[in-house]
Write a protein that holds these residues in place. Structure first.
Motif, PDB file in Angstrom:
ATOM      1  N   ALA A  56      -8.245  -3.290   4.089  1.00 19.69           N
ATOM      2  CA  ALA A  56      -8.629  -2.887   2.728  1.00 19.69           C
ATOM      3  C   ALA A  56      -7.878  -3.639   1.628  1.00 19.69           C
ATOM      4  CB  ALA A  56      -8.409  -1.390   2.565  1.00 19.69           C
ATOM      5  N   ALA A  57      -6.790  -4.318   1.984  1.00 15.14           N
ATOM      6  CA  ALA A  57      -5.958  -4.948   0.957  1.00 15.14           C
ATOM      7  C   ALA A  57      -6.777  -5.854   0.049  1.00 15.14           C
ATOM      8  CB  ALA A  57      -4.844  -5.739   1.618  1.00 15.14           C
ATOM      9  N   GLY A  58      -6.741  -5.589  -1.242  1.00 17.81           N
ATOM     10  CA  GLY A  58      -7.386  -6.460  -2.215  1.00 17.81           C
ATOM     11  C   GLY A  58      -8.872  -6.198  -2.407  1.00 17.81           C
ATOM     12  N   THR A  77     -17.237   7.289  12.255  1.00 22.80           N
ATOM     13  CA  THR A  77     -15.795   7.138  12.110  1.00 22.80           C
ATOM     14  C   THR A  77     -15.489   5.797  11.468  1.00 22.80           C
ATOM     15  OG1 THR A  77     -13.675   7.063  13.259  1.00 22.80           O
ATOM     16  CG2 THR A  77     -15.552   6.138  14.425  1.00 22.80           C
ATOM     17  N   PHE A  78     -14.303   5.684  10.884  1.00 25.85           N
ATOM     18  CA  PHE A  78     -13.835   4.358  10.430  1.00 25.85           C
ATOM     19  C   PHE A  78     -12.321   4.399  10.308  1.00 25.85           C
ATOM     20  CE2 PHE A  78     -14.898   6.622   6.459  1.00 25.85           C
ATOM     21  CZ  PHE A  78     -13.674   6.575   5.813  1.00 25.85           C
ATOM     22  N   LEU A  79     -11.732   3.214  10.248  1.00 26.15           N
ATOM     23  CA  LEU A  79     -10.285   3.097  10.056  1.00 26.15           C
ATOM     24  C   LEU A  79     -10.018   1.975   9.061  1.00 26.15           C
ATOM     25  CD1 LEU A  79      -7.289   3.697  10.821  1.00 26.15           C
ATOM     26  CD2 LEU A  79      -7.558   2.036  12.654  1.00 26.15           C
ATOM     27  N   CYS A  80      -9.253   2.284   7.999  1.00 31.57           N
ATOM     28  CA  CYS A  80      -8.847   1.257   7.031  1.00 31.57           C
ATOM     29  C   CYS A  80      -7.337   1.022   7.160  1.00 31.57           C
ATOM     30  CB  CYS A  80      -9.116   1.703   5.597  1.00 31.57           C
ATOM     31  SG  CYS A  80     -10.837   1.918   5.199  1.00 31.57           S
ATOM     32  N   THR A  81      -6.906  -0.237   7.145  1.00 28.45           N
ATOM     33  CA  THR A  81      -5.477  -0.550   7.069  1.00 28.45           C
ATOM     34  C   THR A  81      -5.168  -1.117   5.690  1.00 28.45           C
ATOM     35  OG1 THR A  81      -5.749  -2.801   7.884  1.00 28.45           O
ATOM     36  CG2 THR A  81      -5.383  -1.082   9.530  1.00 28.45           C
ATOM     37  N   ARG A  82      -3.873  -1.134   5.354  1.00 31.69           N
ATOM     38  CA  ARG A  82      -3.423  -1.622   4.051  1.00 31.69           C
ATOM     39  C   ARG A  82      -4.236  -0.996   2.907  1.00 31.69           C
ATOM     40  NH1 ARG A  82       0.371  -5.981   5.339  1.00 31.69           N
ATOM     41  NH2 ARG A  82       0.897  -5.257   7.425  1.00 31.69           N
ATOM     42  N   THR A  83      -4.423   0.308   2.990  1.00 36.74           N
ATOM     43  CA  THR A  83      -5.209   1.028   1.993  1.00 36.74           C
ATOM     44  C   THR A  83      -4.309   1.434   0.829  1.00 36.74           C
ATOM     45  OG1 THR A  83      -6.193   2.027   3.962  1.00 36.74           O
ATOM     46  CG2 THR A  83      -6.977   2.818   1.821  1.00 36.74           C
ATOM     47  N   SER A  84      -4.746   1.164  -0.374  1.00 34.98           N
ATOM     48  CA  SER A  84      -3.974   1.591  -1.540  1.00 34.98           C
ATOM     49  C   SER A  84      -4.209   3.085  -1.790  1.00 34.98           C
ATOM     50  CB  SER A  84      -4.396   0.796  -2.770  1.00 34.98           C
ATOM     51  OG  SER A  84      -5.701   1.184  -3.163  1.00 34.98           O
ATOM     52  N   GLU A  85      -3.316   3.675  -2.569  1.00 36.06           N
ATOM     53  CA  GLU A  85      -3.468   5.096  -2.875  1.00 36.06           C
ATOM     54  C   GLU A  85      -4.801   5.343  -3.588  1.00 36.06           C
ATOM     55  OE1 GLU A  85       0.412   6.495  -4.240  1.00 36.06           O
ATOM     56  OE2 GLU A  85      -0.628   8.339  -4.870  1.00 36.06           O
ATOM     57  N   GLU A  86      -5.162   4.418  -4.475  1.00 31.45           N
ATOM     58  CA  GLU A  86      -6.408   4.558  -5.224  1.00 31.45           C
ATOM     59  C   GLU A  86      -7.616   4.519  -4.282  1.00 31.45           C
ATOM     60  OE1 GLU A  86      -6.976   1.388  -7.934  1.00 31.45           O
ATOM     61  OE2 GLU A  86      -8.633   2.360  -9.000  1.00 31.45           O
ATOM     62  N   GLN A  87      -7.580   3.584  -3.343  1.00 31.16           N
ATOM     63  CA  GLN A  87      -8.679   3.513  -2.369  1.00 31.16           C
ATOM     64  C   GLN A  87      -8.749   4.792  -1.543  1.00 31.16           C
ATOM     65  OE1 GLN A  87      -7.200  -0.076  -0.478  1.00 31.16           O
ATOM     66  NE2 GLN A  87      -8.869  -1.322  -1.268  1.00 31.16           N
ATOM     67  N   ALA A  88      -7.564   5.270  -1.139  1.00 33.47           N
ATOM     68  CA  ALA A  88      -7.524   6.469  -0.301  1.00 33.47           C
ATOM     69  C   ALA A  88      -8.112   7.669  -1.040  1.00 33.47           C
ATOM     70  CB  ALA A  88      -6.094   6.754   0.130  1.00 33.47           C
TER      71      ALA A  88
END
Lengths: 255, 255, 255, 255, 255, 255, 255, 255
Positions: A56-58, A77-88
């Motif tokens: 998710a970064a950027g 289902t899904f998995l996000c890495t490097r997720t910002s607080e805003e994205q979360a």
């Protein structure tokens, strides 16, 4: 050339509307389209019980949500890495059951029914508390992939007794991921204590001459413990996936 | 799955001994074998009038000779780069018509009849006399590939007038390979003088802080002349092949 | 010494007010002023149908607008790279027909009548979606220069089938620009699939040990596919200009 | 404090000549001597069916022979890596049944009776023929450790079809070691094709800017295929030991 | 276009066989040929009393002799740097008056009559005895160029009193070249003691982390003494030439 | 031991209250205190007509003002480099006659009466407009030191004619500072055109692989023009001071 | 100004032939000559019981012998580091009592009577047998300087129990020098076990990405054990001298 | 196995409920638990009069406060390094007697009664005023540990007389920490002036090619003054702890 089109072609050969020579010609001119099948097969295999992973970064927030909605629709289902607080936050609004691991920066939508659990035990060993964001990414990704994960934290080599006190836990693990910054010496000591595979993750934690994790990376690549392997700096995701490859093989070999 | 086996399969579908579904199954389980064709086609295309290239550095003399004998048998020609004097002598004993370019370290067996000549003109510009082994490799490889090659030598930027005096020759070329060590500045000046493609080759020539050609490499990558491209340090072979790709495209576009 | 002054000098020789020896003396003492002509000629050649290129990064907004106004006044067109949103907004206020490509960060004022279109086809291949800003810069710059550009996106080597499925598109191109970050392996695979020139652009996308694109840069310089050339990290502009040099040569050779 | 001395101490406590408090005191003042046991136990475990490994590089010939004689006396087997021809000759004089693998530079004295064979299959994939010394070290070391090893050679990414043609063999393997120099791209492609663990070995093969294998190392660390792990440059021994750790775990998990 | 041809052209204009317009056309189409003059002028200026410099490293002995014979024939003098003992012997056979400076690796044929001596005094300061080959190159090259050179040797910063004891000698110099390896600190101290220009030469002398002179080079570039300039590692020749440029300017300004 | 104390000591020897042996003993036990004198002398010499230089980067505003007030009080002038806008504003409030050079980031309080002007001419040559902040620092610092400075701007090597057109200006200069980023090639071309000392300043301007000016720095250190010297990246101050050392020597030699 | 001249000056003041003002003047104009004394004094202090150290690497044999003869004549002892076998042989011919430590490459002429022995105990800990040449240099140099040295060898971190078994020996030492190559992790573990000063010496032992000891050097600089200090790669001499500085201070503080 | 459990075991042996063999078995299967004792002992030793050290950089404010409260509760003191102003303010609210050293970024809660003062004198020498934050960290940490610290500031090598004037102060110190950025030359000069241990701290102060302190680090590692040791860039904490190790040893040796 997808499966449907290949089926059509073969039916045409079967019913005589296409000669073998003509079919040969078309097949040899589109050599790669057949691989569509492999791709689909491969994807299906990968998908069994395991979420797709979004880096998710950027990525803009709306784009991240859209991708996750598409993944959720097809796989549940899904998995996000490097997720910002805003994205979360945006993801949680759409998916109330989202599991947001703040230090690991992962956002995971657990599937409604968990299909496959990986056998064995993954132990994530962390040198210092500053390395925790990286080791938490290992934990979160591996857990989302179905692995059984335990932690051993704050056992840096400058106080070696703390690690030795956990030798039982170390020997029990089927695969050990070791996360360390600074001089990156912990994987060498762990590699000498256990016979299981050891995956080393250098972190960017350190004073000036750590050069953003280069010192730990070089240290781990030069480990005097035979058979320690290494992933990129701060790449908890990569280490988790390497461990999952291994645990999946254990599952395979048990059948 | 080679062409013969695919032909058999399609014939079996045509005569009903294999159902489309059965053929589909076999095809999808061997997705890559179809690619045999592409490989063969590709090889055929590559082979037209052009020799195979052997990177001889470090290969034992007898192994080098064996490989060249096999290539000569099937194609009537071969080209070795980074050939040692000892390798060259052994090759000449077997192939009296061998062309051994000592500074370039290339050994070439010209084909009995030359099939294809590339259109256009390749100009190889060299900064200093110490860079000549690399630029001679460019010349030898490109010539063996059918290119029409001319040279412009000893025109380093510290005596800029020498280069400017050759501006006519520079403007005529269809592609310019610029070979330079030390600060690697020549491609920038050439790139500003010509509109044709410019391929820069850094060499490992220089005092201490050239760091084996790193200074020239970085210089060329940072060229202030727009559209200059770069190959690896001392890689005359690579630059020649890049030029050949381009000249071959000119040939293509003329048809 | 500009054209006017040289004309005067020659007229003086012709009418005897200046001896050949005197003219010789004056000419040899101003050796470089003659080059004014070449510069003007050169500029005119460059200008034909092609916009001037402004590297906008870090330029104050007002200064950027002023430069573009001057270019628009004399050439009727301009192209800015690395344009900030603020710069783009200011330019649009002045030039309502401005084409602002946000991901590519290019701002282009198309000329009122397009003089020259380049022949052939430029294919821009991109490894991952994170590399798109760089590949979009390639597309925008090359298109502004008159090139015919197509895209092939998200075909990274970890899912090689996606690339192979597009082999037809790859083989059709006259020049291929390959944009990739991380390990930068895509140009090697593409270089093995096509005979056309391949220009590789490393991007700064990657985890820690990518060291800002160094890993991809070194990977591309060491490509095992013969004849792949490389530009600077994230330098989509440079790759576009290199492709344009090549396509312009195709045009030249067709005449 | 060795086992004998600990036994004496405990006997003294048992027969009352030493109080628990006195024993406690002595034990806590020699905290590490107990570890002698662990060391012995550990060594025994390591030794089961597996030879000790001697890094012979730079060791004097006589010293190398002496070490090997001691190992042969106690374990009936030994394995040397980075063995020079001179060392190998001297060893063979002493051990006629020595197996000397010249390209891998390993010298192995097979045990008279093979105790343990590892389950599963290790596939060693090699990019180019220049990388063979490193991949042969992988093969020789893993085989000496009891692994079942197969090879897939000369499948570099510039001719991707050769690799795809072996996809069946790739998918069968329980662990894949990928050996590559230059840009080190092969592990990324292999990692995308198989689900099994992939261990990447960069080699020092390449032109100038490979910087002794740095380019391949960085490439592999930045692999876009998730879960690829890396060992040191030219470290075939390390990759073999990592694979053995994994295969041994498969064995463990089958019990 | 050389002088003769330009003279012809101007004569043709003068006698009316060529119109000014025609001459203008020809002149503007050969803009760089005029520069022949500048080149000749430039060479003449450079040649006055000063030998040409041959970088002999790696040149074959016969080629080195031939170049020097040609230089001796036209200028009556030559200077070779990085000369091997074998090259020096061959040169002496041809030129009995050759001056061979073994540690500096320079071979110089003094002109029969010395035309110009440079004004002022060049002081060459050397940190340690291991740095002497580099500082001797400075001395030999500068002396051959006509400079008045003195030495101050073995005054490394770890025994700072030795340097301070020579402060008088330091203050007298018109330009100071400071040669140092290891940490390269000497130029900073010298730069703080004198007001004259200071040229720093890093040498490759040092333990492991000197990285072939990199440590000294970086140290000198970061000198806390304002206005110290630096040349390449071990580049005594470059430092001498920089000093000569400066002394020549003193000469110029005295006229 | 300051002057007063040394005077006392000598007086004591003169009037017999201290024997020569006793004085000898005391003097040899305080060897460095004598140097107090040299320091004072040295400072006085440095101070003549030239302002002290304050490196303002990172200094708090109030501290910067205090330092400058102290300098202004004792010398009537000061010069700050790397001055922020905020610092400059605060200085101007205190010193209305402050000269603030915004692009150069220098803040200079001119002395009420200018004591010494340096002889000769310093030419500052700049490759591109992005390099101007660095070259303006050269200009501002050298001018404050009393140098006579002229500029030659935007003469990068990709349009070599612009530089050649200024050859007269180049040849006139007593010392040339050349400021360039990217590949840093300009000093090599200038060094080949002029006989005067050339000081090269690499800037941090460039795409990714300029690595913050490293490419330009290495390029300049490896210049093929003999006798070019180099200062640190973006170090306009250092280049100015090196030029001033040289011009001061011209002044010295004229006396 | 040497001692004799200073004595003369003071005598002149004493007998009135020189006024105090005149002496002051002469002293302040030769500020550094006084330092001759300090140098001599300093040397005398250094010399007490300790040999001078000659860095023999690269020195011609005869020059090495001459230097040692001069040292032996004045001090009765000498110590050479990095001595070649040839140098050692020549020295032994001249000095039959020479102690030649082959692995350490030291050649020491013990003084006829040993004046001073340093207090305390220096423990030299070595990671692997390949690091022994470096640790033997530590031992030989420190012993020649009068230190009481003990060894702890082959206690690399991959078999941590070996080190822990020696904890008593570790805690007893007054200063610990730790020599390690590869990842250089041993000083971190030792630093966590002892309270005494720890000096780390990285060695150049290791596979490719040790980069000649850089990995170990960076590892040691980033040690997570607080207060570990580091010397240059393979610099056993430097570590010994650092330990001697410390032990000498213990001696000082005991008085 | 903690002390309680070991006590139980020994009591069981003493009263015959456990045989020596059974106890032996249990002890050898838990080899590391005994080390609990060592850890406790070790901690007790470390704690005597010395505060625990918290690396506060990046820690959330509340977490920092919690850790410090726990430390204050058990030890009555704590020390934080790299403390932000926000963290310091929050700590002061909780601990009114907190000593906040702003430039050093340390926050220290002095113990109510100071138990142990270290003997001897630590001298902290600083090259420039920009290096003060690092040297203040040395001072603050060492003072908190009980060391007697003095300062010598702004004695960079470009004005060497300032350092020499303080030679008395230098010679008095028992250990010298030298803090310098840029070329990092000061430790070499200091190391030549004093016989005491010298610990060098490179700082990240400098222009472009200091590369974040790399230049100073390499300079110090290559110091020509024998026996200078080095810590990480900007690591004032590490240097202080190294000095404390040494002073503690002096204390030890005095008993």
């Amino acid at each position: 050339m997808n499966r449907a089109r290949l089926e059509t072609l073969l039916t045409e050969v079967a019913d005589g509307t296409l000669t073998p020579a003509g079919a040969l010609d078309r097949l040899t001119h589109f050599p790669t389209e057949d691989l569509d099948f492999a791709r689909l097969d491969h994807h299906r295999a990968l998908r069994q019980g395991q979420p797709e992973v979004v880096f998710a970064a950027g990525k803009p927030v709306d784009q991240t949500v859209t991708i996750c909605q598409r993944l959720a629709a097809s796989h549940g289902t899904f998995l996000c890495t490097r997720t910002s607080e805003e994205q979360a936050r945006a993801l949680r609004e759409n998916f109330p059951s989202l599991e947001w691991n703040a230090p690991a920066r992962t956002a995971w939508l657990p599937p409604s029914e968990r299909a496959v659990a990986l056998p064995g035990e993954l132990l994530v060993v962390t040198a210092g508390t500053s390395d925790l964001p990286v080791s938490e990414e290992v934990v979160a990704v591996a857990a989302a992939m179905g692995a059984n994960v335990t932690r051993l934290t704050d056992v840096g080599v400058a106080g070696i007794h703390r690690l030795l006190a956990a030798s039982e836990q170390l020997r029990r693990a089927d695969v050990v991921v070791v996360v360390a910054g600074m001089e990156g010496a912990l994987p060498s000591v762990v590699g000498g204590l256990v016979a299981a595979p050891v995956i080393a993750v250098p972190t960017s934690i350190g004073y000036g001459a750590s050069f953003g994790g280069l010192a730990a990376l070089l240290g781990m690549l030069n480990s005097c413990a035979a058979g320690v392997t290494v992933v990129n700096i701060d790449n908890g995701f990569g280490a988790a996936m390497a461990a999952v490859r291994l645990l999946a093989r254990l599952a395979e070999s048990k059948r």
